[in-house]
Enzyme design. Sequence first.
Site, PDB file in Angstrom:
ATOM      1  N   HIS A 241       6.838  44.046  64.852  1.00 32.39           N
ATOM      2  CA  HIS A 241       7.982  44.143  63.924  1.00 32.39           C
ATOM      3  C   HIS A 241       9.344  44.029  64.628  1.00 32.39           C
ATOM      4  O   HIS A 241      10.192  43.226  64.245  1.00 32.39           O
ATOM      5  CB  HIS A 241       7.924  45.471  63.162  1.00 32.39           C
ATOM      6  CG  HIS A 241       6.634  45.709  62.466  1.00 32.39           C
ATOM      7  ND1 HIS A 241       6.283  45.080  61.301  1.00 32.39           N
ATOM      8  CD2 HIS A 241       5.579  46.506  62.788  1.00 32.39           C
ATOM      9  CE1 HIS A 241       5.095  45.482  60.904  1.00 32.39           C
ATOM     10  NE2 HIS A 241       4.637  46.349  61.795  1.00 32.39           N
TER      11      HIS A 241
HETATM   12  C1  BDR Z   1       8.771  50.133  62.584  1.00 40.47           C
HETATM   13  O1  BDR Z   1       8.275  51.471  62.710  1.00 40.47           O
HETATM   14  C2  BDR Z   1       8.041  51.776  64.066  1.00 40.47           C
HETATM   15  O2  BDR Z   1       6.845  52.482  64.184  1.00 40.47           O
HETATM   16  C3  BDR Z   1       8.066  50.475  64.802  1.00 40.47           C
HETATM   17  O3  BDR Z   1       8.540  50.659  66.127  1.00 40.47           O
HETATM   18  C4  BDR Z   1       8.987  49.616  63.988  1.00 40.47           C
HETATM   19  O4  BDR Z   1      10.332  49.817  64.354  1.00 40.47           O
HETATM   20  C5  BDR Z   1       7.768  49.324  61.764  1.00 40.47           C
HETATM   21  O5  BDR Z   1       7.647  49.857  60.491  1.00 40.47           O
END
Ligand code: BDR
Length: 312
Positions: A241
Site C-alpha cells: 500500500h
Molecule cells: C495501511 O495500514 C498500515 O498497516 C500499512 O502500513 C498501510 O499504511 C494499509 O491499510
Amino acid sequence: MPPKPVIIDTDPGQDDAFAILLALATPELDVLGLTTVAGNMGLAQTTDNARRIVELAGRGDTPVYAGAPRPLMRAPRPVPEIHGDTGIDGWDWAPAAQPPETGHAVDFIINTVSSHSGPVTLIALGPQTNIALALRRAPEIAAQIDRIVFMGGGFFEGGNMSPAAEYNILVDPEAARIVLGSGIPITAVPLDCTHKAPAPLGWSQTLADHGTPVMRACAGMMEFFERYGNAKYGTATRPLHDAIAVSALLWPELFDGRHCPVDIECAGELTTGMTVVDWLRQTGKPDNCLWLNACHDPAEVYARMGAALARL
Ligand code: BDR
Ligand code: CA
C-alpha cells in the site's frame, strides 16, 4: 527538473519500509527527513524502524524525528498480528547505529516547510496525527505545502480494519479530517487504488535473486507481509500500500482517479473512520482531494520499483 523536496511521515510497517526505500532510491525525490508516528507499532518502535531503514539504504544521514505517541483523541491500535513483533518482521535487522534526532516531528515539519526555499510535498503513510498537529499549530505552513499524498481510506473497496474503515484513517479519523479540511492539494491513495496494484506473483523471489542486502531485506519483508494478507483476502499476492502511494507521486501517468469532495466519519456507531467520498458530487461541497481508484499497469509499477530498489 530539480528533485522534489519531500517529508515522509510514517509508521513502519513493511510497506512503509518499501515506500521509504523507494523514495530514497529515486533521484526525482529529495527526502528532507522522516517523521514517525504511532500506528502499526508504538512510537519508539516505529522510530527505531525508520532509523534502521535509512541506514540499510546507506542513507543514515537522513534525519528521523519522533512525533505523536498516540492519536489526537483515541487510544493507539498497534497491529503486530499484521506486521509482526517489530513491525518490519521478515529480515534480521541490524540495530540502528545512530539515534533519532532530539527534536519533535511536528517542529521539524513546521520549521522545514516554513524555511525551505520552495514548496514541500508531504507523504503520509500512517495515521495523520503529526500532520494535523503541525497544521493546527502553524496553519500558515499550508501555503508552503505543495501537496499531501496520503495512503489511506477506501470507498469502493470498504475497509480493512472494519467493514467501513481502512487502518490509517480508523486509527486517527479526527487527524485525517483536519488534513482533508486544510485546503492543501491532496492526493489520496486508498484501498480503491492499492488493491488494483498487487505485486507480481512470486515477486519476493525476484527481489531475493538480486542478492544485495536491501533486496534480500525487501524479499523477506514481502514474504512476511503477504502471508497475513493472503490468508485474510484469499489471494496469492498483496499490494504494498504505502509504496503504491510513493509510486503514484512518482509516476502519475500509471494511475487514475477523480477530483471530488471527501470527508471522514468520526462519530458513526458502525462507520467511524470511513472515508465518505462524494464520487458523484451530490453534496455540492468543494472538491478537496484527488481520489485515486485505478492503476493502469501494476506490472510496470513494480518493475520500476524493483529497478529503483536494486540501485540501493
Ligand atoms: C495501511 O495500514 C498500515 O498497516 C500499512 O502500513 C498501510 O499504511 C494499509 O491499510
Ligand atoms: Ca503505514
